[in-house]
Motif scaffolding. Structure first.
Motif, PDB file in Angstrom:
ATOM      1  N   GLU A  30       0.810  -1.206   0.000  1.00 13.65           N
ATOM      2  CA  GLU A  30       0.000   0.000   0.000  1.00 13.65           C
ATOM      3  C   GLU A  30       0.851   1.267   0.000  1.00 13.65           C
ATOM      4  O   GLU A  30       0.320   2.372  -0.124  1.00 13.65           O
ATOM      5  N   SER A  31       2.176   1.126   0.167  1.00 12.80           N
ATOM      6  CA  SER A  31       3.059   2.282   0.221  1.00 12.80           C
ATOM      7  C   SER A  31       3.133   2.967  -1.143  1.00 12.80           C
ATOM      8  O   SER A  31       3.566   2.383  -2.140  1.00 12.80           O
ATOM      9  N   SER A  32       2.702   4.235  -1.193  1.00 14.66           N
ATOM     10  CA  SER A  32       2.762   4.973  -2.457  1.00 14.66           C
ATOM     11  C   SER A  32       4.213   5.192  -2.891  1.00 14.66           C
ATOM     12  O   SER A  32       4.508   5.238  -4.090  1.00 14.66           O
ATOM     13  N   TYR A  33       5.130   5.297  -1.926  1.00 13.79           N
ATOM     14  CA  TYR A  33       6.534   5.511  -2.271  1.00 13.79           C
ATOM     15  C   TYR A  33       7.135   4.254  -2.891  1.00 13.79           C
ATOM     16  O   TYR A  33       7.903   4.335  -3.868  1.00 13.79           O
ATOM     17  N   LEU A  34       6.791   3.100  -2.357  1.00 15.41           N
ATOM     18  CA  LEU A  34       7.266   1.842  -2.941  1.00 15.41           C
ATOM     19  C   LEU A  34       6.776   1.711  -4.380  1.00 15.41           C
ATOM     20  O   LEU A  34       7.541   1.370  -5.285  1.00 15.41           O
ATOM     21  N   ARG A  35       5.491   2.002  -4.607  1.00 18.00           N
ATOM     22  CA  ARG A  35       4.943   1.928  -5.972  1.00 18.00           C
ATOM     23  C   ARG A  35       5.667   2.896  -6.899  1.00 18.00           C
ATOM     24  O   ARG A  35       5.980   2.572  -8.041  1.00 18.00           O
ATOM     25  N   LYS A  36       5.940   4.088  -6.390  1.00 20.51           N
ATOM     26  CA  LYS A  36       6.607   5.112  -7.198  1.00 20.51           C
ATOM     27  C   LYS A  36       8.010   4.668  -7.614  1.00 20.51           C
ATOM     28  O   LYS A  36       8.376   4.740  -8.806  1.00 20.51           O
ATOM     29  N   ILE A  37       8.809   4.184  -6.660  1.00 18.05           N
ATOM     30  CA  ILE A  37      10.189   3.792  -6.957  1.00 18.05           C
ATOM     31  C   ILE A  37      10.218   2.566  -7.862  1.00 18.05           C
ATOM     32  O   ILE A  37      11.009   2.480  -8.816  1.00 18.05           O
ATOM     33  N   LEU A  38       9.342   1.590  -7.586  1.00 17.60           N
ATOM     34  CA  LEU A  38       9.303   0.387  -8.412  1.00 17.60           C
ATOM     35  C   LEU A  38       8.862   0.737  -9.835  1.00 17.60           C
ATOM     36  O   LEU A  38       9.405   0.204 -10.817  1.00 17.60           O
ATOM     37  N   SER A  39       7.916   1.644  -9.963  1.00 12.55           N
ATOM     38  CA  SER A  39       7.452   2.068 -11.291  1.00 12.55           C
ATOM     39  C   SER A  39       8.568   2.765 -12.054  1.00 12.55           C
ATOM     40  O   SER A  39       8.750   2.542 -13.258  1.00 12.55           O
ATOM     41  N   GLN A  40       9.320   3.637 -11.373  1.00 10.82           N
ATOM     42  CA  GLN A  40      10.423   4.334 -12.038  1.00 10.82           C
ATOM     43  C   GLN A  40      11.448   3.344 -12.590  1.00 10.82           C
ATOM     44  O   GLN A  40      12.035   3.573 -13.654  1.00 10.82           O
ATOM     45  N   LYS A  41      11.635   2.234 -11.876  1.00  5.28           N
ATOM     46  CA  LYS A  41      12.584   1.218 -12.313  1.00  5.28           C
ATOM     47  C   LYS A  41      12.048   0.431 -13.508  1.00  5.28           C
ATOM     48  O   LYS A  41      12.812   0.063 -14.424  1.00  5.28           O
ATOM     49  N   LEU A  42      10.748   0.148 -13.541  1.00  4.74           N
ATOM     50  CA  LEU A  42      10.194  -0.802 -14.505  1.00  4.74           C
ATOM     51  C   LEU A  42       9.493  -0.178 -15.709  1.00  4.74           C
ATOM     52  O   LEU A  42       9.390  -0.810 -16.756  1.00  4.74           O
ATOM     53  N   ILE A  43       9.013   1.057 -15.571  1.00  3.10           N
ATOM     54  CA  ILE A  43       8.296   1.678 -16.687  1.00  3.10           C
ATOM     55  C   ILE A  43       9.136   1.760 -17.964  1.00  3.10           C
ATOM     56  O   ILE A  43       8.615   1.553 -19.071  1.00  3.10           O
ATOM     57  N   PRO A  44      10.444   2.036 -17.887  1.00  2.00           N
ATOM     58  CA  PRO A  44      11.230   2.050 -19.127  1.00  2.00           C
ATOM     59  C   PRO A  44      11.213   0.735 -19.894  1.00  2.00           C
ATOM     60  O   PRO A  44      11.514   0.702 -21.084  1.00  2.00           O
ATOM     61  N   TYR A  45      10.840  -0.363 -19.223  1.00  2.00           N
ATOM     62  CA  TYR A  45      10.760  -1.667 -19.874  1.00  2.00           C
ATOM     63  C   TYR A  45       9.324  -2.006 -20.286  1.00  2.00           C
ATOM     64  O   TYR A  45       9.032  -3.143 -20.675  1.00  2.00           O
ATOM     65  N   GLY A  46       8.438  -1.014 -20.174  1.00  2.00           N
ATOM     66  CA  GLY A  46       7.042  -1.229 -20.559  1.00  2.00           C
ATOM     67  C   GLY A  46       6.264  -2.053 -19.563  1.00  2.00           C
ATOM     68  O   GLY A  46       5.254  -2.677 -19.922  1.00  2.00           O
ATOM     69  N   ILE A  47       6.696  -2.068 -18.294  1.00  2.00           N
ATOM     70  CA  ILE A  47       6.054  -2.880 -17.254  1.00  2.00           C
ATOM     71  C   ILE A  47       5.215  -1.973 -16.365  1.00  2.00           C
ATOM     72  O   ILE A  47       5.696  -0.963 -15.847  1.00  2.00           O
ATOM     73  N   MET A  48       3.957  -2.336 -16.180  1.00  2.00           N
ATOM     74  CA  MET A  48       3.027  -1.541 -15.384  1.00  2.00           C
ATOM     75  C   MET A  48       2.939  -2.108 -13.966  1.00  2.00           C
ATOM     76  O   MET A  48       2.796  -3.318 -13.775  1.00  2.00           O
ATOM     77  N   VAL A  49       3.033  -1.219 -12.972  1.00  2.00           N
ATOM     78  CA  VAL A  49       2.931  -1.608 -11.565  1.00  2.00           C
ATOM     79  C   VAL A  49       1.549  -1.242 -11.047  1.00  2.00           C
ATOM     80  O   VAL A  49       1.116  -0.091 -11.162  1.00  2.00           O
ATOM     81  N   LEU A  50       0.862  -2.230 -10.467  1.00  2.00           N
ATOM     82  CA  LEU A  50      -0.509  -2.046 -10.005  1.00  2.00           C
ATOM     83  C   LEU A  50      -0.665  -2.575  -8.594  1.00  2.00           C
ATOM     84  O   LEU A  50       0.040  -3.497  -8.170  1.00  2.00           O
ATOM     85  N   THR A  51      -1.606  -1.992  -7.843  1.00  2.39           N
ATOM     86  CA  THR A  51      -2.061  -2.610  -6.600  1.00  2.39           C
ATOM     87  C   THR A  51      -3.413  -3.235  -6.881  1.00  2.39           C
ATOM     88  O   THR A  51      -4.143  -2.795  -7.769  1.00  2.39           O
ATOM     89  N   VAL A  52      -3.740  -4.254  -6.108  1.00  5.65           N
ATOM     90  CA  VAL A  52      -4.919  -5.058  -6.436  1.00  5.65           C
ATOM     91  C   VAL A  52      -5.840  -5.168  -5.237  1.00  5.65           C
ATOM     92  O   VAL A  52      -5.405  -5.529  -4.144  1.00  5.65           O
TER      93      VAL A  52
END
Length: 594
Positions: free
Chosen positions: A372-394
């Motif tokens: 649920e950490s918005s910061y974790l989602r933000k950092i993980l997204s910054q790492k993976l978005i350049p590879y076309g990978i979407m980070v979602l919470t469910v």
């Protein structure tokens, strides 16, 4: 909860299954009542002693308090004892079972709170499991028509499912099995059948698919589930093989690292202790109130951008201008908090991002409390978005993903293939091969059959990363030989007894030839996980007289050990032929506990 129901009506005998997720800070229980002719649906236990009645709270504090070594309270009642007598309370006790392989390299980051004096980890788990089961029974009986009668007639055949981190295996399962028996969840005789294990990541993927069954999933979609729990981050990557019916294959070994929510809390606690050193507010109780306020009000919304965050812990009379306390509030800056988050999140990135990128995942689904950490989602997204990978919470309640998913996995079982998390094999006495074993030329022994053999060889059964469909069986053919000139066949019948095969796991890449050195010492990197023990006395009728090399006569008996790999569990049995008839016998698995 219609999305948690099986698609087909149940046609078997009436039964109940209970799934437990014993987390580091919070635990949850789900169950399913299999009733002939109905669709089986999972349900969470939402009523626990000393917690707000019927508020839908499906989590209970993972705490057990003792008094002079005797059980006093569990759950929310033990939480009350923690404020006054913290040394008498077992908390974060899950850390005591974590294997060394998932610990961070810095010992200070893996500090484990001690258990109360005179209490073992097995006892703590047994007491807590009993508490969970008693309250699950109460909840079932008050929420199910004729619940008491149904529970009573189903109790002896009840399946218990325990959700465990990816990094746990036979050693940890053995301790949990003993605790479950001590807690009377299962018996010594039926534990092999009624006690089951599922990884937290696999449980979570079932929860994810129950929340979003078809909105994004299609054939050949590769996606990752990252379960961000209290003390571990579990990652599993799947490929969708079919949507109708739904089936998934794990694409690579799941990852597990000790880097969860509690380590952020611990960092904040140390920060507060340092800031308030010498202050009247630097007491255990006040620091805990501040840390609780951080857990509740700040951690979920920390984003690394906001300049400061207020922690409300006391009344308007609590002030100390020198130490930054104003009317029951203390302010923490972004510069103070961000390094604490980054230290934990960096370990998460190292653990999961490489495989996620390599496997060409399209989605990463975050579950678990720290998810649920918005910061974790933000950092993980910054790492993976350049590879076309979407980070979602469910889902609305990602904190209970493992607890709810464990029972859904028991009902639906959509994961049909799993990747071996290590290379497994046995320690054997191998035939001497001058090309492979030249370094141990001096250790050759000539056995009764005339063959030259060397001890300590690693016989590979299954290599790391192999994708196993369902339950994978590996048949190991062995024989025992004796010099016919040294003893009689009649005497040998009485000498047949216990044999033991040591099972090792190798986590690395290049697989070594040996698992032990010339002196019988286990080599670095090899992990002894268990010994397969079997009694060969039943094989007496299969003794054969044979002629070996150099016309030597010897007695020999042949047998197979069949090893079954299924998910996180291991089973084995003995097989041999007697007068052309295939016979079977038991194999006891003795986990290695260091």
């Amino acid at each position: 909860m219609p999305s948690y129901y099986s698609e087909e009506r149940y046609n078997g005998p009436e039964a109940i299954s209970v799934a437990m997720d014993i987390g580091t800070t919070q635990s949850g229980v789900s169950f399913v009542h299999f009733s002939p002719g109905s669709q089986s649906g999972g349900q969470m236990v939402t009523q626990w002693p000393d917690q707000a009645y019927w508020t839908g709270g499906a989590k209970v504090p993972t705490m057990v308090s003792y008094q002079n070594g005797a059980l006093k309270a569990c759950g929310a009642e033990a939480l009350q004892d923690f404020d006054e007598y913290p040394d008498n309370v077992a908390y974060w006790f899950k850390l005591h079972l974590h294997p060394a392989a998932i610990f961070p390299s810095n010992p200070s980051e893996s500090e484990t709170p001690p258990l109360p004096a005179g209490v073992t980890i097995e006892q703590v788990y047994a007491d807590f499991m009993r508490y969970l089961m008693v309250n699950t029974q109460r909840f079932f009986e008050v929420t199910t028509p004729n619940g008491a009668e149904i529970w009573a007639r189903s109790r002896d055949t009840m399946v218990i499912v325990l959700a465990t981190p990816n990094g746990w295996d036979i050693r940890e399962q053995a301790i949990l099995r003993k605790a479950a028996i001590k807690a009377s969840l299962v018996t010594e005789g039926n534990a092999g059948q009624l006690l089951q294990f599922v990884t937290e990541a696999e449980a979570s993927v079932h929860y994810v698919l129950a929340q979003h069954p078809s909105q994004w999933l299609r054939n050949e979609t590769v996606f990752a589930v990252v379960d961000c729990g209290g003390s571990t981050i579990d990652t599993a990557i799947y490929r969708c093989m079919s949507t109708t019916p739904l089936s998934l294959n794990e694409t690579c070994p799941g990852q597990c690292v000790q880097a969860g929510s509690i380590f952020v809390n611990r960092g904040v606690q140390k920060l507060l202790e340092a800031k308030l050193k010498g202050s009247k507010f630097n007491s255990r109780g006040i620091i805990k109130s501040m840390t609780d306020a951080f857990e509740r009000d700040v951690k979920p919304k920390f984003n690394g951008v906001r300049i400061q965050y207020d922690l409300k812990f006391g009344s308007h009379t609590d002030s100390d201008s020198i130490n930054g306390i104003d009317r029951g509030r203390i302010t923490l800056s972004n510069e103070e908090l961000r390094p604490i988050f980054d230290a934990v999140i960096n370990r998460i990135l190292v653990s999961c991002s490489g495989d996620i990128i390599k496997q060409k995942s399209e989605y990463v689904l975050l579950v678990g409390g720290f998810g649920e950490s918005s910061y974790l989602r933000k950092i993980l997204s910054q790492k993976l978005i350049p590879y076309g990978i979407m980070v979602l919470t469910v889902g609305p309640c990602v904190k209970q993903a493992a607890a709810e998913g464990a029972i859904i996995s028991h009902i639906k079982q959509v994961v049909v293939a799993r990747a071996a998390r290590a290379t497994f094999g046995g320690c054997v006495r191998s035939l001497y091969d001058k090309n492979l074993h030249r370094e141990r030329r001096d250790a050759i022994e000539v056995y009764a059959d005339g063959n030259e053999r060397v001890d300590g060889a690693f016989h590979v059964w299954i290599t790391k990363g192999t994708v196993l469909q369902g339950t994978f069986a590996h048949k190991l053919s062995y024989h025992v030989a004796w010099d016919a000139t040294a003893t009689s066949k009649a005497e040998l019948v009485h000498k047949l007894g216990e044999i033991g095969i040591e099972v090792f796991a190798w986590e690395g890449g290049n697989i070594p030839i040996w698992c032990k050195d010339e002196h019988g010492k286990i080599l670095n990197g090899m992990r002894l996980i268990c010994t397969l023990n079997a009694n060969l006395s039943a094989l007496a009728g299969g003794l054969q007289t044979m002629t070996g090399r150099n016309e030597t006569r010897f007695y020999r008996v042949d047998y197979d050990v069949c090893v079954y790999f299924g998910g996180t569990q291991l089973r084995a049995k003995l097989q041999w032929r007697e007068k052309g008839v295939l016979r079977e016998g038991p194999v006891t698995i003795m986990p290695y506990v260091s």
